[in-house]
Design an enzyme around this catalytic site. Sequence first.
Site, PDB file in Angstrom:
ATOM      1  N   TRP A 189      11.009   0.562  -4.679  1.00 24.32           N
ATOM      2  CA  TRP A 189      10.167   1.597  -4.092  1.00 24.32           C
ATOM      3  C   TRP A 189      10.223   1.444  -2.583  1.00 24.32           C
ATOM      4  O   TRP A 189      10.033   0.345  -2.054  1.00 24.32           O
ATOM      5  CB  TRP A 189       8.696   1.483  -4.545  1.00 24.32           C
ATOM      6  CG  TRP A 189       7.874   2.508  -3.798  1.00 24.32           C
ATOM      7  CD1 TRP A 189       7.860   3.854  -4.008  1.00 24.32           C
ATOM      8  CD2 TRP A 189       7.030   2.256  -2.656  1.00 24.32           C
ATOM      9  NE1 TRP A 189       7.054   4.469  -3.070  1.00 24.32           N
ATOM     10  CE2 TRP A 189       6.535   3.523  -2.243  1.00 24.32           C
ATOM     11  CE3 TRP A 189       6.649   1.121  -1.963  1.00 24.32           C
ATOM     12  CZ2 TRP A 189       5.669   3.652  -1.156  1.00 24.32           C
ATOM     13  CZ3 TRP A 189       5.792   1.248  -0.870  1.00 24.32           C
ATOM     14  CH2 TRP A 189       5.305   2.509  -0.474  1.00 24.32           C
ATOM     15  N   GLU A 230      11.684   4.117  -8.185  1.00 26.46           N
ATOM     16  CA  GLU A 230      10.335   4.706  -8.255  1.00 26.46           C
ATOM     17  C   GLU A 230      10.145   5.804  -7.218  1.00 26.46           C
ATOM     18  O   GLU A 230      10.180   5.552  -6.015  1.00 26.46           O
ATOM     19  CB  GLU A 230       9.284   3.607  -8.036  1.00 26.46           C
ATOM     20  CG  GLU A 230       7.854   4.119  -8.110  1.00 26.46           C
ATOM     21  CD  GLU A 230       6.821   3.020  -7.866  1.00 26.46           C
ATOM     22  OE1 GLU A 230       7.201   1.921  -7.404  1.00 26.46           O
ATOM     23  OE2 GLU A 230       5.630   3.274  -8.139  1.00 26.46           O
ATOM     24  N   LYS A 232       7.988   9.094  -5.418  1.00 22.10           N
ATOM     25  CA  LYS A 232       6.606   9.325  -4.994  1.00 22.10           C
ATOM     26  C   LYS A 232       6.492  10.707  -4.382  1.00 22.10           C
ATOM     27  O   LYS A 232       7.427  11.211  -3.773  1.00 22.10           O
ATOM     28  CB  LYS A 232       6.210   8.249  -3.980  1.00 22.10           C
ATOM     29  CG  LYS A 232       4.752   8.280  -3.587  1.00 22.10           C
ATOM     30  CD  LYS A 232       4.339   6.952  -2.977  1.00 22.10           C
ATOM     31  CE  LYS A 232       2.887   7.023  -2.546  1.00 22.10           C
ATOM     32  NZ  LYS A 232       2.335   5.712  -2.242  1.00 22.10           N
ATOM     33  N   ASP A 263       5.266   6.122 -11.943  1.00 20.06           N
ATOM     34  CA  ASP A 263       3.948   5.629 -11.521  1.00 20.06           C
ATOM     35  C   ASP A 263       3.010   6.821 -11.638  1.00 20.06           C
ATOM     36  O   ASP A 263       3.234   7.857 -10.991  1.00 20.06           O
ATOM     37  CB  ASP A 263       4.044   5.109 -10.082  1.00 20.06           C
ATOM     38  CG  ASP A 263       2.726   4.583  -9.539  1.00 20.06           C
ATOM     39  OD1 ASP A 263       1.697   5.259  -9.732  1.00 20.06           O
ATOM     40  OD2 ASP A 263       2.722   3.517  -8.907  1.00 20.06           O
ATOM     41  N   HIS A 266       1.790   8.947  -8.653  1.00 21.00           N
ATOM     42  CA  HIS A 266       2.768   9.503  -7.722  1.00 21.00           C
ATOM     43  C   HIS A 266       3.145  10.962  -7.973  1.00 21.00           C
ATOM     44  O   HIS A 266       4.235  11.389  -7.610  1.00 21.00           O
ATOM     45  CB  HIS A 266       4.045   8.652  -7.738  1.00 21.00           C
ATOM     46  CG  HIS A 266       3.862   7.312  -7.100  1.00 21.00           C
ATOM     47  ND1 HIS A 266       4.902   6.479  -6.791  1.00 21.00           N
ATOM     48  CD2 HIS A 266       2.744   6.675  -6.684  1.00 21.00           C
ATOM     49  CE1 HIS A 266       4.436   5.368  -6.228  1.00 21.00           C
ATOM     50  NE2 HIS A 266       3.122   5.464  -6.162  1.00 21.00           N
ATOM     51  N   HIS A 290       4.539   2.297 -14.153  1.00 14.81           N
ATOM     52  CA  HIS A 290       3.557   1.694 -13.254  1.00 14.81           C
ATOM     53  C   HIS A 290       2.238   2.359 -13.591  1.00 14.81           C
ATOM     54  O   HIS A 290       1.989   3.488 -13.185  1.00 14.81           O
ATOM     55  CB  HIS A 290       3.917   1.976 -11.788  1.00 14.81           C
ATOM     56  CG  HIS A 290       4.715   0.893 -11.152  1.00 14.81           C
ATOM     57  ND1 HIS A 290       4.945   0.813  -9.810  1.00 14.81           N
ATOM     58  CD2 HIS A 290       5.313  -0.195 -11.697  1.00 14.81           C
ATOM     59  CE1 HIS A 290       5.675  -0.266  -9.549  1.00 14.81           C
ATOM     60  NE2 HIS A 290       5.910  -0.880 -10.680  1.00 14.81           N
ATOM     61  N   ASP A 298      -3.283   8.734  -4.552  1.00 16.57           N
ATOM     62  CA  ASP A 298      -2.716   7.532  -5.166  1.00 16.57           C
ATOM     63  C   ASP A 298      -3.585   6.323  -4.798  1.00 16.57           C
ATOM     64  O   ASP A 298      -3.148   5.414  -4.114  1.00 16.57           O
ATOM     65  CB  ASP A 298      -1.283   7.380  -4.631  1.00 16.57           C
ATOM     66  CG  ASP A 298      -0.554   6.203  -5.231  1.00 16.57           C
ATOM     67  OD1 ASP A 298      -0.842   5.853  -6.378  1.00 16.57           O
ATOM     68  OD2 ASP A 298       0.306   5.627  -4.535  1.00 16.57           O
ATOM     69  N   ASP A 300      -4.913   3.919  -6.556  1.00 19.70           N
ATOM     70  CA  ASP A 300      -4.674   2.649  -7.240  1.00 19.70           C
ATOM     71  C   ASP A 300      -5.937   1.918  -7.658  1.00 19.70           C
ATOM     72  O   ASP A 300      -6.084   0.712  -7.433  1.00 19.70           O
ATOM     73  CB  ASP A 300      -3.758   1.756  -6.391  1.00 19.70           C
ATOM     74  CG  ASP A 300      -2.319   2.252  -6.415  1.00 19.70           C
ATOM     75  OD1 ASP A 300      -1.748   2.333  -7.509  1.00 19.70           O
ATOM     76  OD2 ASP A 300      -1.768   2.586  -5.339  1.00 19.70           O
ATOM     77  N   ASP A 330       0.133  -1.242 -11.820  1.00 26.58           N
ATOM     78  CA  ASP A 330       0.233  -1.121 -10.365  1.00 26.58           C
ATOM     79  C   ASP A 330      -1.058  -0.564  -9.792  1.00 26.58           C
ATOM     80  O   ASP A 330      -1.177   0.625  -9.551  1.00 26.58           O
ATOM     81  CB  ASP A 330       1.420  -0.222  -9.977  1.00 26.58           C
ATOM     82  CG  ASP A 330       1.584  -0.138  -8.468  1.00 26.58           C
ATOM     83  OD1 ASP A 330       0.915  -0.905  -7.750  1.00 26.58           O
ATOM     84  OD2 ASP A 330       2.365   0.708  -7.998  1.00 26.58           O
TER      85      ASP A 330
END
Length: 422
Positions: A189, A230, A232, A263, A266, A290, A298, A300, A330
């Site tokens: 990434w 990955e 995004k 992910d 993303h 992820h 995003d 997280d 993640d």
Amino acid sequence: MNKKELTEKAYAIAREQYASIGIDTDIAIKNMDDITVSLHCWQGDDVGGFEVPDAALSGGGIQATGNYPGKARSIAELKSDLENVLTLLPGKYRLNLHASYGDFQGEFVDRDQIEPKHFQSWIDWCKKLGLGMDFNPTFFSHPKAEAGFTLSSKNEEIRKFWVEHLKRCRKISAEIGRQLGTPCIMNIWIPDGSKDIPVDRNQHRVILKKSLDEALSIEYPKEYMKDALESKLFGIGAESMTVGSQEFYLGYAIRNNKLICLDNGHFHPTEQVGDKISACLLFVDELLLHLTRPIRWDSDHAVTLNEDIQLIISEVIRNNFLSRVNIGLDFFDASINRLGAYVIGSRSVKKAFMFAFLEPTSQLKKLEENGQLFERLALLEELKTKPFGAVWDYYCLKSGVPVSEDYITEIQDYERVVLSKR
Ligand code: RNT
Ligand code: ZN
């Protein structure tokens, strides 16, 4: 009745109830043995890493927010925290390490200089604990990432530096997989992108392709390592364009037989990552997940058992994709006890698997094929209030880990005895 008896009694009833809709809960519990979740090292210290000199998380629009006390300040502390986390989780795990977490022994080793020896103590630790290991090059929190472009930089010196980093990370990953006897999934990434509207999107993508072609030209045996890519949508400070977009990496992965990393933070907030799995797996051999919890962006947050996660996991199980999907976490929440975040997030993912294993999928498919769509929705809705928790609790009991909320006090104890002294 003590907790153990209560859990067993509740399970016995749940077992009957599921049997009445054709589900064998013992099989569901057995199936949980096949689930391995890769624990990301970066929840333990807010993506700080252990490079010398100490670098704080910066660049690429990823941010850990919060300043809850007790974060891991050294490899020893992170290992101790992860060992504690593992005692609270049922089933199998792997370690997912970022290159910035190498064991550099107080020495400055720049990213284009790292070698397998800097990760040997992590490999040994994983071997001791029976964990597989995954890896990530670190393209952020570095002066050469400050301008916002790494592998796609128009500055040749910067680009070369990151290509070298990537090459070394692949070599390290292959060594990890070789020593541990299980393929190391290495995820790429990069933060490359642009805050404001760029004029030359194309050239950055041309350069990224060239850098990947260079760095990925060496073939490593699949039993040792596999590359994942990955994408995004955007990041804070990179709102207008991300070089490594979904189209870019999906195209690259299909043409070069690489893994795609999805992910779920993303994408546009209304896009369903669960819907992408069956589409991608028609064209790539394997996926990396992820799993995270984006809130408005995003962000997280620690994963919880929500509908997005459930769809992702159910799609894997309904379609028998387990052997082709690598499951990683993640998230990095610095506002709550960090071990607590690990435990909540990991348990929620495992719960989603158990829920998927308790679904009468063929019955639902039959309803769908018959056009009985009211019946399909009704059954899906009823499944939500079946005694799923009783089966989960029994699984935790059998796995020798705290049942239901009992892990809360364990984490509070660790906080009192260990974290509060940091
Ligand atoms: C960032 C990506 C990436 C990172 C980790 C730390 O948006 O999700 O996977 O979170 O590499
Ligand atoms: Zn990610």
